[in-house]
Design a protein around this motif. Structure first.
Motif, PDB file in Angstrom:
ATOM      1  N   PRO A 130      -4.543   8.218 -16.267  1.00 56.06           N
ATOM      2  CA  PRO A 130      -4.207   8.525 -14.166  1.00 56.06           C
ATOM      3  C   PRO A 130      -3.283   6.902 -14.347  1.00 56.06           C
ATOM      4  CG  PRO A 130      -6.270   8.409 -15.435  1.00 56.06           C
ATOM      5  CD  PRO A 130      -5.497   7.489 -16.427  1.00 56.06           C
ATOM      6  N   ILE A 131      -3.352   6.828 -12.758  1.00 58.39           N
ATOM      7  CA  ILE A 131      -2.345   6.148 -11.521  1.00 58.39           C
ATOM      8  C   ILE A 131      -2.899   6.206 -10.979  1.00 58.39           C
ATOM      9  CG2 ILE A 131       0.082   5.226 -10.904  1.00 58.39           C
ATOM     10  CD1 ILE A 131       1.145   6.596 -12.624  1.00 58.39           C
ATOM     11  N   GLU A 132      -4.055   4.968  -9.566  1.00 58.85           N
ATOM     12  CA  GLU A 132      -4.313   4.980  -8.667  1.00 58.85           C
ATOM     13  C   GLU A 132      -3.534   4.329  -7.344  1.00 58.85           C
ATOM     14  OE1 GLU A 132      -8.805   4.032  -9.357  1.00 58.85           O
ATOM     15  OE2 GLU A 132      -8.960   5.894 -10.990  1.00 58.85           O
ATOM     16  N   VAL A 133      -3.557   4.648  -6.718  1.00 63.21           N
ATOM     17  CA  VAL A 133      -3.166   3.697  -5.343  1.00 63.21           C
ATOM     18  C   VAL A 133      -4.639   3.455  -4.644  1.00 63.21           C
ATOM     19  CG1 VAL A 133      -2.300   4.483  -2.873  1.00 63.21           C
ATOM     20  CG2 VAL A 133      -1.018   5.269  -4.426  1.00 63.21           C
ATOM     21  N   ILE A 134      -4.535   1.873  -4.819  1.00 62.91           N
ATOM     22  CA  ILE A 134      -6.120   1.048  -3.650  1.00 62.91           C
ATOM     23  C   ILE A 134      -5.913   0.491  -2.521  1.00 62.91           C
ATOM     24  CG2 ILE A 134      -5.656  -0.929  -5.279  1.00 62.91           C
ATOM     25  CD1 ILE A 134      -8.830  -0.914  -4.590  1.00 62.91           C
ATOM     26  N   VAL A 135      -6.357   0.911  -1.444  1.00 64.58           N
ATOM     27  CA  VAL A 135      -6.097   0.239  -0.327  1.00 64.58           C
ATOM     28  C   VAL A 135      -7.395  -0.978   0.037  1.00 64.58           C
ATOM     29  CG1 VAL A 135      -5.873   0.849   2.198  1.00 64.58           C
ATOM     30  CG2 VAL A 135      -5.050   2.067   0.755  1.00 64.58           C
ATOM     31  N   PHE A 136      -7.164  -2.042  -0.035  1.00 61.60           N
ATOM     32  CA  PHE A 136      -8.482  -2.752  -0.121  1.00 61.60           C
ATOM     33  C   PHE A 136      -8.829  -3.383   1.219  1.00 61.60           C
ATOM     34  CE2 PHE A 136      -5.982  -4.340  -3.839  1.00 61.60           C
ATOM     35  CZ  PHE A 136      -6.993  -4.172  -5.173  1.00 61.60           C
ATOM     36  N   SER A 137     -10.651  -3.058   1.395  1.00 57.67           N
ATOM     37  CA  SER A 137     -10.635  -3.680   2.956  1.00 57.67           C
ATOM     38  C   SER A 137     -10.367  -5.034   3.529  1.00 57.67           C
ATOM     39  CB  SER A 137     -11.987  -2.992   3.038  1.00 57.67           C
ATOM     40  OG  SER A 137     -12.915  -3.548   2.159  1.00 57.67           O
ATOM     41  N   GLU A 138     -10.373  -5.309   4.625  1.00 57.43           N
ATOM     42  CA  GLU A 138     -10.856  -7.008   4.870  1.00 57.43           C
ATOM     43  C   GLU A 138      -9.990  -8.335   4.149  1.00 57.43           C
ATOM     44  OE1 GLU A 138     -12.243  -9.813   7.633  1.00 57.43           O
ATOM     45  OE2 GLU A 138     -11.629  -7.476   7.748  1.00 57.43           O
ATOM     46  N   GLU A 139      -8.975  -7.206   3.391  1.00 58.74           N
ATOM     47  CA  GLU A 139      -7.921  -8.907   3.203  1.00 58.74           C
ATOM     48  C   GLU A 139      -7.283 -10.015   4.178  1.00 58.74           C
ATOM     49  OE1 GLU A 139      -4.500 -11.231   1.469  1.00 58.74           O
ATOM     50  OE2 GLU A 139      -4.875 -10.282   3.279  1.00 58.74           O
ATOM     51  N   THR A 175       0.454  -1.080   0.136  1.00 57.65           N
ATOM     52  CA  THR A 175      -0.223   0.137   0.130  1.00 57.65           C
ATOM     53  C   THR A 175       0.952   0.913  -0.402  1.00 57.65           C
ATOM     54  OG1 THR A 175      -1.989  -0.720   0.843  1.00 57.65           O
ATOM     55  CG2 THR A 175      -1.743   1.198   1.344  1.00 57.65           C
ATOM     56  N   LEU A 176       1.911   1.845   0.570  1.00 58.65           N
ATOM     57  CA  LEU A 176       2.973   2.500   1.152  1.00 58.65           C
ATOM     58  C   LEU A 176       3.861   2.796   0.278  1.00 58.65           C
ATOM     59  CD1 LEU A 176       2.761   2.590   4.691  1.00 58.65           C
ATOM     60  CD2 LEU A 176       1.702   4.172   3.383  1.00 58.65           C
ATOM     61  N   GLY A 177       4.302   1.074  -0.718  1.00 58.03           N
ATOM     62  CA  GLY A 177       5.015   1.355  -1.734  1.00 58.03           C
ATOM     63  C   GLY A 177       4.344   2.520  -3.025  1.00 58.03           C
ATOM     64  N   ALA A 178       2.907   1.485  -2.599  1.00 56.95           N
ATOM     65  CA  ALA A 178       2.293   1.757  -4.068  1.00 56.95           C
ATOM     66  C   ALA A 178       2.428   3.358  -4.267  1.00 56.95           C
ATOM     67  CB  ALA A 178       1.016   1.972  -4.094  1.00 56.95           C
ATOM     68  N   LEU A 179       2.047   4.334  -2.941  1.00 57.72           N
ATOM     69  CA  LEU A 179       1.650   5.841  -2.571  1.00 57.72           C
ATOM     70  C   LEU A 179       3.579   5.987  -2.934  1.00 57.72           C
ATOM     71  CD1 LEU A 179       0.520   8.506  -1.443  1.00 57.72           C
ATOM     72  CD2 LEU A 179       1.163   7.152   0.762  1.00 57.72           C
ATOM     73  N   GLU A 180       4.755   5.246  -2.489  1.00 58.09           N
ATOM     74  CA  GLU A 180       5.303   6.502  -3.398  1.00 58.09           C
ATOM     75  C   GLU A 180       5.909   6.775  -4.774  1.00 58.09           C
ATOM     76  OE1 GLU A 180       9.029   8.212  -2.027  1.00 58.09           O
ATOM     77  OE2 GLU A 180       7.696   8.427  -0.635  1.00 58.09           O
ATOM     78  N   ALA A 181       5.488   4.964  -5.011  1.00 58.84           N
ATOM     79  CA  ALA A 181       5.807   4.646  -6.679  1.00 58.84           C
ATOM     80  C   ALA A 181       5.454   6.426  -7.250  1.00 58.84           C
ATOM     81  CB  ALA A 181       5.482   3.552  -6.117  1.00 58.84           C
ATOM     82  N   VAL A 182       4.113   6.556  -6.622  1.00 55.33           N
ATOM     83  CA  VAL A 182       3.254   6.927  -7.305  1.00 55.33           C
ATOM     84  C   VAL A 182       3.768   8.770  -6.516  1.00 55.33           C
ATOM     85  CG1 VAL A 182       0.699   8.469  -7.330  1.00 55.33           C
ATOM     86  CG2 VAL A 182       0.541   5.225  -7.016  1.00 55.33           C
TER      87      VAL A 182
END
Length: 413
Positions: free
Chosen positions: A118-127, A98-105
């Protein structure tokens, strides 16, 4: 191009997120829809806001933060993972992705290099399935595998449903149909994750490029005999289901090794003995067999082996037998083009990498049938995961996130 990853910033954010935790000093416990989860999300929202990202949250709590491209109507490139944990888990599972995707973006945005998609960071719930015993619940809702009715029926041990928890956390499960991910909505999805095993560490390789994710089949075997006095019942007159079960369990490893694929694993992980008293011959035994393989033939081979040997062993000891299917998920093949692109980008950065499979399931599995999907792994120290000792080296994290940034940019150009 070579995007500049701010490793110190990323590690600090990993540490910060780890503080939203129900069990300090005992690992990280942060279940979806909990107060800790809410605080962690507020923390992420503050970062998204500082970057000027457009945020949307669906009825299951999946959160997406969007960096626009030159063509706002072009399908987006998606990356992210989850921030929920198991009970007494670690700081890296899910959060690195999650934070790796954020830092990459963020690195892409700070580079000012143009990109169409567009590039999106996604945070999935209840994995993790910590609330309801069902993994990947958020991503299942996102792709339509879980309906509102499913969310109402999925309940925690206290009887509270996923839909009710989502409402209490401020989401609107009734709107989930408006957020469903459909073919064509997204150009590609790439998930970065800690390996949760020892393969990369044992090879001394910092990045794994995942080609396939194992399917899983779980069966429960129930065997009944006759409970009786442990001292007064001769060995020749016993109907002991535990002895019969032990003979079956002893063959599971052989069946997995002999499946023919070379990638099958099988585990007896849960055993119940009734009445479970030291001086009573058991009357009933229940145990699970979980089989995983990236090839369906391997799973079927073990199942066929169990179906052949279990009845014979039970009959030889006059024991009744039931084999009950508990759960079933198919192996998932990830996108070969994204794997090749990842390999090319790694070569340009001189990052050693290896193609590999995943024995653990991830949110990417739910998206793979709908959109071109790839995964990158970084090593877990000692292979440890889902425990407080979970750890990945900052050097490996930096390499993984740097590679992720390159791959995301190439997909978004």
């Amino acid at each position: 191009m070579a995007f500049s990853i701010d490793r110190d910033r990323l590690i600090k954010e990993l540490e910060d997120l780890g503080r939203f935790n129900r069990t300090p000093e005992e690992g990280v416990t942060r279940f979806s829809f909990s107060p800790e989860d809410g605080m962690a999300r507020e923390y992420l929202l503050s970062i998204f806001a500082s970057m000027g990202l457009k945020v949307s949250v669906d009825g299951a709590g999946n959160m997406r933060a969007r960096l626009e491209g030159s063509d706002p109507d072009a399908p987006a490139v998606l990356s992210g993972s989850h921030i929920d944990t198991v009970l007494h888990g670690g700081c890296y599972d899910g959060t690195v992705g999650t934070l790796g995707a954020l830092e990459a973006v963020r690195a892409i945005a700070e580079s000012d290099l143009p990109h169409r998609h567009p590039i999106e960071v996604i945070v999935f719930s209840e994995e993790e399935g910590s609330n309801f015993g069902s993994t990947l619940s958020g991503s299942k809702a996102l792709v339509g595998k879980y309906s509102l009715e499913d969310m109402e029926n999925l309940k925690d041990p206290e009887g509270k449903s996923m839909a009710e928890m989502a409402r209490d956390a401020g989401y609107e499960p009734e709107t989930m149909a408006d957020f469903l991910l459909r073919p064509g909505d997204i150009r590609a999805m790439v998930e970065l994750h800690v390996e949760q095993s020892v393969v990369l560490e044992s090879m001394g390789v910092p990045v794994g490029i995942v080609e396939a994710v194992a399917g899983i089949r779980v069966v429960e075997i129930r065997m009944k005999g006759t409970a009786n006095h442990a001292g007064a019942t001769p060995m020749t007159l016993r109907r002991d289901p535990l002895v019969a079960a032990a003979h079956i369990m002893a063959q599971i490893e052989t069946l997995a090794r002999g499946s023919g694929t070379g990638t099958t694993v099988a585990t007896v992980g849960k055993i119940a003995c009734f009445p479970n008293v030291s001086n009573i011959i058991p009357g009933e035994i229940r145990f699970t067999v979980e089989i995983r393989d990236v090839k369906a033939a391997g799973i079927q081979s073990v199942l066929d082996g169990i179906s052949a040997l279990a009845p014979a062993i039970a009959a030889s000891r006059d024991i009744s037998l039931e084999i009950i299917s508990v759960s079933d998920s198919d192996p998932v093949q990830l996108d070969g083009d994204i794997a090749s692109l990842s390999e090319e980008c790694a070569a340009k950065r001189d990052i050693p990498c290896v193609r590999m499979n995943s024995g653990a399931v991830h949110d990417a599995c739910m998206l793979a049938p709908i959109v071109a999907t790839g995964m990158l792994f970084i090593p877990s120290r000692g292979g440890r995961s889902h425990v407080p000792e979970e750890y990945s080296d900052p050097d490996d994290i930096e390499k993984g996130v740097s590679l992720l940034a390159d791959v995301l940019y190439e997909l978004a150009r």
